[in-house]
Design a protein around this motif. Structure first.
Motif, PDB file in Angstrom:
ATOM      1  N   ALA A   1       6.940   2.829   3.905  1.00 30.99           N
ATOM      2  CA  ALA A   1       7.023   1.429   3.485  1.00 30.99           C
ATOM      3  C   ALA A   1       8.260   0.771   4.085  1.00 30.99           C
ATOM      4  N   ARG A   2       9.388   1.501   4.075  1.00 33.13           N
ATOM      5  CA  ARG A   2      10.629   0.937   4.591  1.00 33.13           C
ATOM      6  C   ARG A   2      10.566   0.739   6.111  1.00 33.13           C
ATOM      7  N   LYS A   3       9.862   1.641   6.819  1.00 37.57           N
ATOM      8  CA  LYS A   3       9.709   1.484   8.266  1.00 37.57           C
ATOM      9  C   LYS A   3       8.981   0.184   8.591  1.00 37.57           C
TER      10      LYS A   3
ATOM     11  N   MET B   1       0.826  -1.204   0.000  1.00 35.30           N
ATOM     12  CA  MET B   1       0.000   0.000   0.000  1.00 35.30           C
ATOM     13  C   MET B   1       0.864   1.259   0.000  1.00 35.30           C
ATOM     14  N   TYR B   2       1.869   1.306   0.885  1.00 33.89           N
ATOM     15  CA  TYR B   2       2.737   2.483   0.967  1.00 33.89           C
ATOM     16  C   TYR B   2       3.526   2.676  -0.326  1.00 33.89           C
ATOM     17  N   VAL B   3       3.996   1.570  -0.913  1.00 36.37           N
ATOM     18  CA  VAL B   3       4.760   1.658  -2.158  1.00 36.37           C
ATOM     19  C   VAL B   3       3.890   2.220  -3.278  1.00 36.37           C
ATOM     20  N   ARG B   4       2.661   1.723  -3.376  1.00 40.36           N
ATOM     21  CA  ARG B   4       1.755   2.203  -4.422  1.00 40.36           C
ATOM     22  C   ARG B   4       1.446   3.681  -4.266  1.00 40.36           C
ATOM     23  N   CYS B   5       1.414   4.169  -3.026  1.00 46.06           N
ATOM     24  CA  CYS B   5       1.160   5.594  -2.754  1.00 46.06           C
ATOM     25  C   CYS B   5       2.418   6.440  -2.908  1.00 46.06           C
TER      26      CYS B   5
ATOM     27  N   ALA C   1      17.760   0.502  -4.259  1.00 47.75           N
ATOM     28  CA  ALA C   1      17.219  -0.760  -4.751  1.00 47.75           C
ATOM     29  C   ALA C   1      18.284  -1.852  -4.753  1.00 47.75           C
ATOM     30  N   PHE C   2      19.477  -1.527  -5.243  1.00 46.40           N
ATOM     31  CA  PHE C   2      20.529  -2.529  -5.328  1.00 46.40           C
ATOM     32  C   PHE C   2      21.109  -2.880  -3.956  1.00 46.40           C
TER      33      PHE C   2
ATOM     34  N   THR D   1       7.295  -9.368  -0.452  1.00 48.98           N
ATOM     35  CA  THR D   1       7.516  -8.123   0.276  1.00 48.98           C
ATOM     36  C   THR D   1       8.806  -7.460  -0.181  1.00 48.98           C
ATOM     37  N   TRP D   2       9.861  -8.266  -0.338  1.00 45.79           N
ATOM     38  CA  TRP D   2      11.115  -7.746  -0.874  1.00 45.79           C
ATOM     39  C   TRP D   2      10.882  -7.149  -2.273  1.00 45.79           C
ATOM     40  N   THR D   3      10.098  -7.850  -3.058  1.00 47.43           N
ATOM     41  CA  THR D   3       9.831  -7.407  -4.427  1.00 47.43           C
ATOM     42  C   THR D   3       9.111  -6.067  -4.447  1.00 47.43           C
TER      43      THR D   3
END
Length: 614
Positions: free
Chosen positions: A132-134, A122-126, A163-164, A146-148
């Motif tokens: 999201a990282r927290k 959800m956080y990533v999409r927003c 990302a890397f 989740t990693w993806t």
């Protein structure tokens, strides 16, 4: 049977099940157990699901799930959690959610499995990557999906280093995570990063290959998309799908290469996907943009099923090629078929009217949008009407129309006003329109060049010079005009005054001959299209070496007599080149199809499909 014998029987069965599980796929194990008459219980299903989870074999996990459903087995919360875990870790959150929604009883593990992944997603999409990282960092156990999600989020926002770094921390790297990195990097045009990931992949699936093809199709170089596909074809285990071919079709459309277009169509036919509606729509768009409107129309007519995109692509294509009446006829067929048009269809209809000077019809279609079809016009629709009025010389009506718009006019609308002023030489209105465009789109070089052309045509060289100086001060660069032509499966590029082509001497010789023949036939160079304050002789020299003329001259010396010459240009064709192309088509008996930034021009026997209305 005594309790002791029952226990021994169960122990024996469990041993056989473990033995079968270690040596075969879950589907084979289930079939073997049925043949032996061994009852499959919850512990057996969990054992099989654990193997699917460990090997990340989603397909076999689905087979186990299907077996549970078919046999009518009633799973408890522990077995359902095993299913949830398998789907999550194999990267299918949608299927996990479906299982979760059917659970009458959920424990803490059930909720953890679903909320550990969904919240991050959800956080990533927003676009809230910090949040999201927290959540991600607070998770004690993380599924591959989740990693993806986190990888895709970083990559899509161009945060490649993050990302890397995250990717290096992954204990289990699978093809899904690789694909997330590739897709994100490609979407941002970071090809070097995408290639690093792609080249390091030990296993590439169709998604990996398709992502690379889509990237090249979207951002270029377009020919690389076909090269990647041919590399993919050398891997027998990977079969192209609809997404793969849609990327290839887009690449060919952007490249405007007829040879490539026909080659891709052959591949699609071999894959048995010609009847696929999305592929068919891509074929129509590709052929239309490659200058072959007949092939586009043949594809349209042979499609077993059509959707709104199909009709829209064909209407837009016909309009761009100058077949306005045919485009409008197709629109009426769409209505008679009971298909409800949308805003995109009306952009095609209005553009067709604009390119053909059908002012009254265009206005009728515009007002029918809201009155008949319940569609609220957007900025592009208003821009089309302004272009329609402006091209026809109704500049006062065009300005009045803009001032009375119910929504705030955007850059496209005022750009259409400026374009009309350039066509008809209205300096005062051009200055008013440009002033607004400068505020709306301060970095758009086309605005500066259009106003500069208005000044040059009116002989206001001081103003034209000042405007170019302003461009330089603001760091705005004019896009250089370029033309391309494809001969013998090779694309040749030309700039104005080009001297780099290996056959340039032959090209200049052909241009000299053409100029002499055209002038004898009545051609007079239109020096109004020269944007520099130079004498008549110099103006004619500048016009003579425009990129369009160089490409056409090369086509004449490099292709068989009577064959069609296809060229394409990144900017609008200049009026002098348009006139020269008509003369050349008649003098050399060649059909010339030119695609510029706005439309197609089909020159044949001294005439153009646009009717000189461009």
């Amino acid at each position: 049977m005594t309790s002791q014998n029952t226990s021994l029987f169960k122990a024996s069965n469990r041993g056989k099940i473990r033995e079968l599980t270690e040596s075969g796929q879950p589907a084979e194990v289930l079939q073997s157990l049925e043949q032996r008459g061994i009852c499959v219980d919850a512990s057996t299903y969990k054992l099989l699901l654990r193997r699917c989870t460990h090997t990340r074999n989603l397909m076999e996990g689905r087979n186990v799930h299907l077996h549970i459903i078919k046999t009518g087995f009633k799973p408890d919360v522990y077995l359902l959690n095993a299913l949830l875990n398998m789907f999550c870790k194999c990267g299918s959150l949608l299927e996990a959610r479906k299982v979760f929604d059917t659970m009458q009883v959920r424990d803490m593990i059930s909720w953890t499995l679903m909320l550990a992944s969904n919240l991050v997603h959800m956080y990533v999409r927003c676009g809230s990557l910090v949040e999201a990282r927290k959540v991600f960092d607070a998770m004690q156990e993380r599924a591959a999906i989740t990693w993806t999600f986190m990888l895709a989020g970083y990559a899509k926002q161009g945060l490649n280093q993050e990302a890397f770094k995250l990717y290096e921390q992954m204990a289990e790297r699978n093809v899904v995570s690789w694909n997330a990195l590739i897709a994100g990097s490609v979407q941002n045009g970071n090809y070097e990063e995408a290639f690093k990931v792609f080249d390091n992949m030990k296993v590439r699936d169709v998604i990996s290959w398709s992502a690379m093809i889509e990237g090249y199709a979207e951002h270029g170089p377009y020919e690389r998309a076909l090269e990647v596909f041919q590399q993919m074809e050398s891997h027998a285990s990977v079969k192209p799908n609809t997404v793969t071919f849609i990327g290839l079709l887009k690449a060919c459309a952007n490249q405007a290469s007829q040879q490539s277009a026909r080659l891709v169509h052959t591949w699609i036919a071999a894959a048995g996907l010609e009847s696929n509606i999305r592929v068919g729509n891509g074929l129509i768009n590709m052929y239309a943009k490659c200058g072959s409107i007949k092939d586009a129309y043949n594809t349209f007519n042979t499609m077993p099923e059509k959707d709104l995109v199909t009709w829209s692509a064909m209407i837009v294509g016909l309009g761009q090629h100058g077949y306005a009446r045919e485009a409008l006829q197709l629109f009426h067929e769409l209505i008679s078929e009971g298909v409800k048009p949308d805003g995109v269809v009306f952009i095609g209809v209005l553009s067709a009217c604009s390119h053909a000077g059908l002012v009254d019809e265009g206005l009728q279609y515009f007002f029918s949008m809201s009155r008949v079809h319940g569609i609220s016009p957007g900025d592009e629709h208003f821009g089309c009407v302004v272009d329609l009025l402006g091209r026809a010389g109704h500049l006062d009506e065009a300005e009045d129309f803009v001032n009375k718009m119910p929504l705030s006019p955007g850059g496209a609308t005022w750009g259409a006003v400026l374009g009309a002023c350039r066509l008809h030489g209205n300096v005062k209105l051009a200055e008013r329109a440009a002033e607004i465009c400068f505020k709306l789109e301060p970095q758009n070089s086309a605005v500066y060049m259009s106003l500069s052309h208005v000044y040059a045509t009116a002989g206001l060289w001081n103003k034209a010079t000042s405007l170019r100086k302003l461009m330089k001060e603001r760091g705005i660069k004019k896009e250089a005009g370029r033309s391309w032509i494809e001969v013998a499966n090779k694309t040749h590029s030309f700039r104005s005054g080009d001297t780099a082509h290996p056959q340039i001497a032959e090209i200049w010789s052909e241009l000299d001959n053409l100029t002499t023949e055209m002038e004898e036939a009545g051609y007079v160079p239109d020096t109004r299209w020269v944007m520099q304050d130079v004498d008549e002789h110099k103006s004619r020299q500048i016009l003579r070496c425009h990129s369009e003329k160089l490409a056409i001259a090369f086509g004449l010396i490099s292709t068989p007599p009577g064959s069609i010459i296809h060229i394409w240009k990144n900017l609008r064709i200049c009026g002098d080149c348009h006139t020269a192309s008509k003369f050349i088509s008649k003098l050399r008996g060649r059909e010339i199809i030119a695609r510029d930034a706005n439309r197609f021009h089909q020159f044949r026997d001294g005439m153009c499909s646009c009717g000189d209305y461009f």
